[in-house]
Design a protein around this motif. Structure first.
Motif: not given
Length: 966
Positions: A319-321, A372-375, A377-378, A381
């Motif tokens: 989640r935090n890339n 942060s991870l790209d929205p 891919w969020t 996920l």
């Protein structure tokens, strides 16, 4: 005497032997030195053994860390080569190439061939020493002094370095100490059990515990993790160092001295034994994740983490890339699904990111900042985690509604997709989604899910067709698969209501009947209420109990002949009582009587005389019912005779069970008076029988009578009994002691020829005293009756005492109900006289007047007029009696004069019979009657037997009705 290095532990045993223990593999080897071992030192693959006059050095394979087979080196250092007047040392240490001897304030370094290379002289005595590693030939030695100072020396440097300076003149001495992995922090335990954790550079005490600590050691793999012990528990802390928050210590329930902390495992010495314990890393991992220190969290997880902790680390890093850490964590879990997602994310980053400079890469590794991870891919996920609705909402917030529905469809979450379409005002897609779901389920042959879908749509018939179609297509499969189909169909049947799913139920019952699944067919037919097909199914399966119950519940819809095979089935299962009931329901009372007759005979043959009495009593009742249903006068006469014979047999077998128990059992709980009365009743009753009933032994009965007569002083009867016994063939010798019989026969000759008068029976009808045995001199006085008037003795069927009851009958013109009403009328009239009263004043006196009748004669009402009238009727009957016994006939006036508390009635078993009445001639004797069997008892004995047996002792019925007088 012991030494530890990483996971290898050496200790002395039996003074002259060394045990080397590999703690992880739990393997041990023994080294025999044949000399007193004074010191041991272990470092890497070297083991030094200090014996009495020499030091032996052992070495294992340096390339194999698990090798514990130490081989002695050629070099052996003699103590005399060190000093001619050597007197010993305080401690000995070994490094890669050197031996160190510590004595008081002196540390000497020797090569393995005995050459002294260097000597250090310190200001204070050395109280603690430890090798903490270093390059080969340049190892670092920690030395604790008795003034509280901690010094380190390098083997190649002649100058010691002070790490911690003790106070001048302090009485503190160092008991234990250790270095952190990066050599920036030291931990010291003093002899006062105080722990100080000191930053070497700033000399600041960053953690301290005042008392109770006995040992301390740092983790050899994690820089800021420390373990310390007190006398009861062990504690682990993490987060030591500059700008770091120290975690709360983890308490471990293990006592002793911690001597090593390698990775996740702590080694502890307790009473000469070493133990190990694994430290849970969950708290430390969570603290590192809270601080966004993912590299630290990954290092801690590598020590030993559970699957849940690895999953937590992987998900938070993703989640935090933190792609690399997440990939490594999912690799540990072998989670192919998330590894595939990470591969997609890396591809996406490669294609869409313009450049990633070396600083950014380095920044991601040291985790100084987190992106942060790209929205997109969020959202993906969330779908991978199973939160499909949240994933769909996340796509919707990105204005990608089609992707939202797509992801739900890809996950085969059609219901969620329909819900999402409804929430976002795309109602037109719901029907399409339902159709897609149905087609997809049909394509993959998921009949169970398809039927559930049709069931949710309310299409019950189609849901049933889907399951039945798949079941017919897979008939040749294994039995388990067929059972799955059958269970699914019956579950669907149980969910369907008859009001809306009759067509589906018909499909189910046809399938079950076709495949001979009778149990399932029965359940569906019951739900459909198709009693005709259900009865056919019961008969086919020989389920007679269910068939009989169905016939009872639907009386008149089936022929009673269905109970006949049910009764035969019960007979085959030895359920005779139930079989008799079934025969009655089948209107075959004759077969019920045959079953009872067979049961009675079997009970007699097996010497179960109480059961035989019960069956014969049932037979008499069955004959009575058969008599009431029969219209033939001739057959009625024969049946009445049979009924009386069966009742007599029931009484005889009931009484003889007591005699048989007395004869066969080693001990008896019956009183002599009871046995005496039972034997008299049997012998007198047998006089009226043409044939003695099967199983009843006259010899056993007379023997019992003779023995009890001797006990009760009836010597005349005893003499007569022994004379009769002498003419009979005695039963088995095990039952009789012939010597006792012969002795009693001699003793009775010396006794007076008379019977005790208190045991002579008195007739309560005529008042005459009867002999103990009926001589049968009168034609109408046969059986257990009065020899003078022929009145039958009414006995209590527990102790067989003669009860003070006299039989009487009303005049023929008076019915049974009128008789009972007349007897009860006198008491009611008396109550009315006393219930009508009034109060008045006569001068100063208070006066109560009953019905204003001051002349009421209470003495007349309480007189014996009723008794005198009954006596007159009794005498009149005796005077009229000539050749046969006649019961006392009473008129209406006599009935009115009788007290209801003295009258008992035996109510008839059928309408064509009259009731039988008895008068208690001694009202002070309480009597009870069991109405079902018309047997009398002493009231107290009957109540006790009823409570003990939970029913009548004679008829075994629980409901005996009113057992008192009128």
């Amino acid at each position: 005497v012991h030494a530890l290095y990483n996971d290898r532990y050496a200790y002395r045993e039996n003074l002259t032997e060394i045990i080397v223990h590999h703690l992880l593999q739990d393997r041990k080897v023994r080294i025999k030195c044949k000399d007193l071992i004074q010191h041991l030192s272990l470092y890497k693959n070297k083991l030094a053994v200090h014996l009495t006059d020499r030091v032996c050095i052992y070495e294992s394979n340096a390339d194999d860390l698990s090798d514990i087979h130490f081989r002695v080196r050629k070099e052996r250092m003699s103590m005399r080569t060190i000093s001619s007047n050597y007197k010993g040392c305080d401690n000995m240490l070994i490094t890669s190439q050197n031996l160190l001897f510590i004595t008081n304030t002196i540390v000497e370094s020797y090569s393995f061939d005995g050459q002294r290379e260097r000597i250090w002289r310190l200001d204070n005595n050395i109280t603690y020493s430890k090798v903490v590693g270093g390059p080969i030939g340049k190892e670092i030695i920690l030395l604790g002094l008795d003034d509280g100072s901690l010094i380190k020396i390098h083997l190649h440097n002649p100058f010691p370095i002070i790490l911690y300076k003790g106070s001048l003149g302090s009485k503190l001495s160092i008991k234990s100490a250790d270095y952190s992995l990066d050599k920036s922090i030291i931990a010291i335990v003093f002899n006062t059990a105080c722990l100080n954790v000191v930053n070497i550079k700033s000399q600041e005490i960053i953690y301290t515990i005042k008392d109770g600590i006995n040992s301390v050691c740092f983790n050899t793999e994690i820089n800021d993790m420390l373990c310390y012990c007190n006398d009861k528990n062990m504690f682990v802390i993490s987060g030591l160092g500059i700008d770091k928050q120290i975690n709360d210590p983890i308490e471990l329930h293990l006592s002793g001295y911690c001597i090593g902390f390698q990775g996740q495992r702590i080694y502890c010495l307790y009473h000469g034994n070493i133990a190990s314990i694994d430290v849970p890393q969950g708290q430390f991992i969570q603290r590192a994740l809270d601080n966004n220190d993912y590299n630290k969290a990954y290092s801690l997880a590598c020590l030993g983490a559970t699957e849940d902790e690895w999953k937590l680390l992987a998900m938070k890093a993703l989640r935090n890339n933190m792609i690399n850490i997440s990939k490594n964590a999912f690799g540990r879990l072998k989670d192919i699904k998330y590894l595939y997602l990470l591969e997609q994310i890396e591809r996406y980053n490669t294609n869409h990111m313009v450049s990633i400079d070396s600083n950014r890469k380095r920044q991601q590794l040291v985790n100084t900042s987190v992106d942060s991870l790209d929205p997109i891919w969020t959202a993906e996920l969330l779908a991978y985690e199973g939160f499909h609705n949240d994933a769909a909402k996340a796509y919707a917030r990105l204005n990608q509604t089609d992707e939202s529905i797509r992801i739900l469809i890809d996950m085969k979450r059609y219901e969620d997709a329909k819900l999402f379409a409804r929430n976002f005002n795309k109602v037109d897609l719901i029907n399409d989604l339902t159709a897609q779901q149905a087609h997809w389920l049909e394509e993959i042959n998921d009949w169970k899910a398809a039927s559930q879908l049709f069931l949710s749509l309310g299409n019950l018939t189609q849901a049933m067709k889907v399951i039945i179609s798949n079941a017919n297509n897979n008939k040749n499969d294994t039995l388990n698969s067929n059972n799955i189909y059958n269970d699914a169909i019956i579950e669907l049947v149980r969910e369907i209501s008859i009001d809306i799913g009759k067509e589906a139920l018909e499909l189910a019952v046809e399938y079950f009947l076709t495949n001979n699944l009778d149990n399932y067919s029965r359940e569906v037919l019951i739900k459909l209420g198709d009693i005709n097909r259900l009865m056919s199914l019961y008969i086919k399966q020989s389920m007679w109990e269910e068939a009989a119950k169905l016939a009872e519940d639907n009386d008149g819809k089936f022929n009673s002949d269905v109970f006949l095979p049910y009764a035969e089935y019960l007979l085959s299962q030895d359920k005779f009582d139930d079989a008799m009931i079934a025969y009655k329901k089948a209107n075959r009372q004759d077969l019920s009587i045959e079953v009872l007759d067979e049961l009675s005979k079997n009970a007699v043959i097996e010497n179960r005389f109480k059961d035989a009495a019960y069956y014969y009593w049932l037979l008499s009742k069955e004959i009575g019912q058969y008599l009431s249903n029969s219209n033939s006068v001739k057959s009625n006469h024969i049946t009445i005779l049979q009924q009386s014979q069966y009742e007599l047999k029931a009484d005889l077998y009931y009484a003889y069970s007591t005699i048989y128990s007395y004869i066969t059992d080693p001990f008896t709980n019956q009183q002599p008076e009871v046995l005496f009365q039972v034997a008299r009743f049997i012998i007198n009753s047998l006089g009226s029988c043409e044939v003695i009933p099967l199983g009843i032994s006259t010899a056993s009965t007379i023997y019992t009578l003779a023995k009890q007569s001797m006990s009760l002083g009836c010597y005349k009867l005893a003499r007569h009994s022994y004379e009769r016994l002498n003419k009979l063939k005695l039963p088995n010798k095990n039952h009789f002691i012939f010597n006792d019989i012969e002795l009693d026969m001699l003793i009775v000759q010396a006794k007076p020829v008379r019977d005790a008068t208190e045991h002579l029976p008195v007739c309560y009808r005529c008042g005459s005293t009867n002999p103990l045995l009926n001589p049968f001199t009168s034609k109408y006085a046969k059986g257990d009756v009065c020899t003078n008037c022929g009145h039958p003795f009414v006995r209590s069927f527990i102790n067989f005492d003669v009860l003070p009851l006299v039989e009487f009958v009303p005049e023929p013109k008076i019915s049974d109900e009128e008789t009972i009403e007349l007897i009860r009328q006198q008491s009611n009239d008396l109550n009315k006289k006393f219930n009508s009263w009034k109060e008045s004043k006569d001068g100063d006196a208070d006066v109560i007047r009953f019905d204003g009748n001051d002349d009421y004669d209470y003495d007349r009402n309480n007189s014996n007029d009723g008794t005198e009238l009954f006596t007159k009727c009794l005498n009149k009957t005796i005077a009229q009696q000539k050749s046969s016994y006649l019961p006392v006939t009473v008129d209406a006036n006599t009935l009115l004069s009788m007290k209801r508390s003295e009258v008992f009635v035996c109510r008839p078993s059928s309408q064509d019979k009259r009731a039988t009445f008895y008068k208690n001639m001694l009202p002070e004797i309480p009597i009870a009657i069991s109405q079902p069997c018309h047997r009398f008892f002493h009231l107290e004995d009957f109540e006790f037997a009823y409570l003990s047996n939970k029913g009548c002792p004679y008829s075994r019925l629980k409901n005996v009705g009113e057992y008192g007088s009128l």
